[in-house]
Scaffold this motif. Structure first.
Motif, mmCIF file in Angstrom:
data_model
loop_
_atom_site.group_PDB
_atom_site.id
_atom_site.type_symbol
_atom_site.label_atom_id
_atom_site.label_comp_id
_atom_site.label_asym_id
_atom_site.label_seq_id
_atom_site.Cartn_x
_atom_site.Cartn_y
_atom_site.Cartn_z
ATOM 1 N N MET A 127 0.843 -1.183 0.000
ATOM 2 C CA MET A 127 0.000 0.000 0.000
ATOM 3 C C MET A 127 0.883 1.240 0.000
ATOM 4 N N LYS A 128 0.445 2.269 -0.702
ATOM 5 C CA LYS A 128 1.182 3.531 -0.709
ATOM 6 C C LYS A 128 0.711 4.392 0.449
ATOM 7 N N HIS A 129 1.666 5.016 1.115
ATOM 8 C CA HIS A 129 1.386 5.883 2.250
ATOM 9 C C HIS A 129 1.926 7.273 1.954
ATOM 10 N N THR A 130 1.180 8.280 2.358
ATOM 11 C CA THR A 130 1.624 9.664 2.255
ATOM 12 C C THR A 130 2.000 10.125 3.652
ATOM 13 N N LEU A 131 3.280 10.455 3.828
ATOM 14 C CA LEU A 131 3.767 10.911 5.122
ATOM 15 C C LEU A 131 4.028 12.408 5.075
ATOM 16 N N SER A 132 3.567 13.110 6.090
ATOM 17 C CA SER A 132 3.851 14.530 6.256
ATOM 18 C C SER A 132 4.802 14.639 7.434
ATOM 19 N N VAL A 133 5.989 15.163 7.178
ATOM 20 C CA VAL A 133 7.028 15.221 8.201
ATOM 21 C C VAL A 133 7.423 16.682 8.413
ATOM 22 N N LEU A 134 7.231 17.176 9.621
ATOM 23 C CA LEU A 134 7.615 18.532 9.979
ATOM 24 C C LEU A 134 8.989 18.472 10.626
ATOM 25 N N VAL A 135 9.919 19.253 10.091
ATOM 26 C CA VAL A 135 11.306 19.213 10.580
ATOM 27 C C VAL A 135 11.821 20.620 10.849
ATOM 28 N N GLU A 136 12.820 20.692 11.718
ATOM 29 C CA GLU A 136 13.557 21.939 11.882
ATOM 30 C C GLU A 136 14.369 22.131 10.608
ATOM 31 N N ASP A 137 14.371 23.333 10.094
ATOM 32 C CA ASP A 137 15.046 23.625 8.834
ATOM 33 C C ASP A 137 16.543 23.799 9.086
ATOM 34 N N GLU A 138 17.238 22.669 9.154
ATOM 35 C CA GLU A 138 18.678 22.689 9.398
ATOM 36 C C GLU A 138 19.387 21.840 8.368
ATOM 37 N N SER A 139 20.623 22.178 8.108
ATOM 38 C CA SER A 139 21.432 21.461 7.142
ATOM 39 C C SER A 139 21.506 19.973 7.504
ATOM 40 N N GLY A 140 21.258 19.115 6.529
ATOM 41 C CA GLY A 140 21.377 17.678 6.727
ATOM 42 C C GLY A 140 20.098 16.973 7.128
ATOM 43 N N LEU A 157 3.141 12.480 10.405
ATOM 44 C CA LEU A 157 1.751 12.054 10.242
ATOM 45 C C LEU A 157 1.641 11.169 9.015
ATOM 46 N N ASP A 158 0.971 10.033 9.159
ATOM 47 C CA ASP A 158 0.620 9.211 8.004
ATOM 48 C C ASP A 158 -0.754 9.681 7.549
ATOM 49 N N LEU A 159 -0.785 10.418 6.448
ATOM 50 C CA LEU A 159 -2.039 10.999 5.964
ATOM 51 C C LEU A 159 -2.876 10.007 5.166
ATOM 52 N N SER A 160 -2.375 8.807 4.966
ATOM 53 C CA SER A 160 -3.080 7.804 4.166
ATOM 54 C C SER A 160 -4.428 7.425 4.755
#
Length: 176
Positions: free
Chosen positions: A1-14, A74-77
């Protein structure tokens, strides 16, 4: 099954390379990836589409949450979500076929963004199914080039799952 993940991250190098590396080390392919600034300064949102069963995705979500710089996964699926993708498509459009291509452009609410003697460049935004449908219909005309952004998605604040609204009372799907 295909899953759509929304990932919130700190905007840092790497941060992106750590997330991609996590998937690569475990042999997972990322089908699409879109990254951009989020609502708060210093944060970015990654939307990725990955394939795997529920148990595997649960494990990957736990691994993502342990990564430095990851604030939320979040798994938006399985949640009501708004999903969109952008596609630019250059199609062969000689004068004798141009009007039929323009008819399709109207039906799909696409935009003509460039016109040349023998080609049209189109912009279409919508759910991935809409883009695939337009591409399929334009294929006989001769697709010259395609560029797609990958899916972006947000959970619906209303909580309304519009996928359920596409099902008619007889149980069949209503065309979108």
């Amino acid at each position: 099954m295909k899953h759509t993940l929304s990932v919130l991250v700190e905007d840092e190098s790497g941060a992106l390379s750590r997330i991609a590396g996590l998937f690569a080390r475990r042999g997972f392919n990322i089908d699409s990836l879109a990254v951009g600034p989020a609502e708060a300064q210093g944060q970015s949102r990654l939307t990725m589409v990955v394939e795997g069963d529920d148990q595997t995705l649960q494990q990957m979500t736990k691994q993502l949450e342990k990564l430095l710089n990851v604030l939320q996964v979040l798994d938006l699926s399985c949640r009501p979500a708004v999903e969109r993708e952008l596609m630019l498509l250059k199609v062969s459009a000689p004068a004798n076929k141009r009007s039929s291509i323009l008819d399709l452009v109207q039906v799909f609410r696409a935009k003509v963004v460039d016109v040349a003697d023998e080609a049209l460049t189109l912009e279409v935004v919508g759910d991935p199914g809409k883009l695939v449908a337009l591409e399929k219909l334009l294929k006989p005309y001769g697709i010259i080039e395609i560029a797609r952004t990958g899916k972006v998605a947000l959970e619906r604040a209303s909580g309304v799952n519009t996928e359920l609204l596409k099902v008619s009372t007889s149980g069949g799907r209503v065309p979108a």
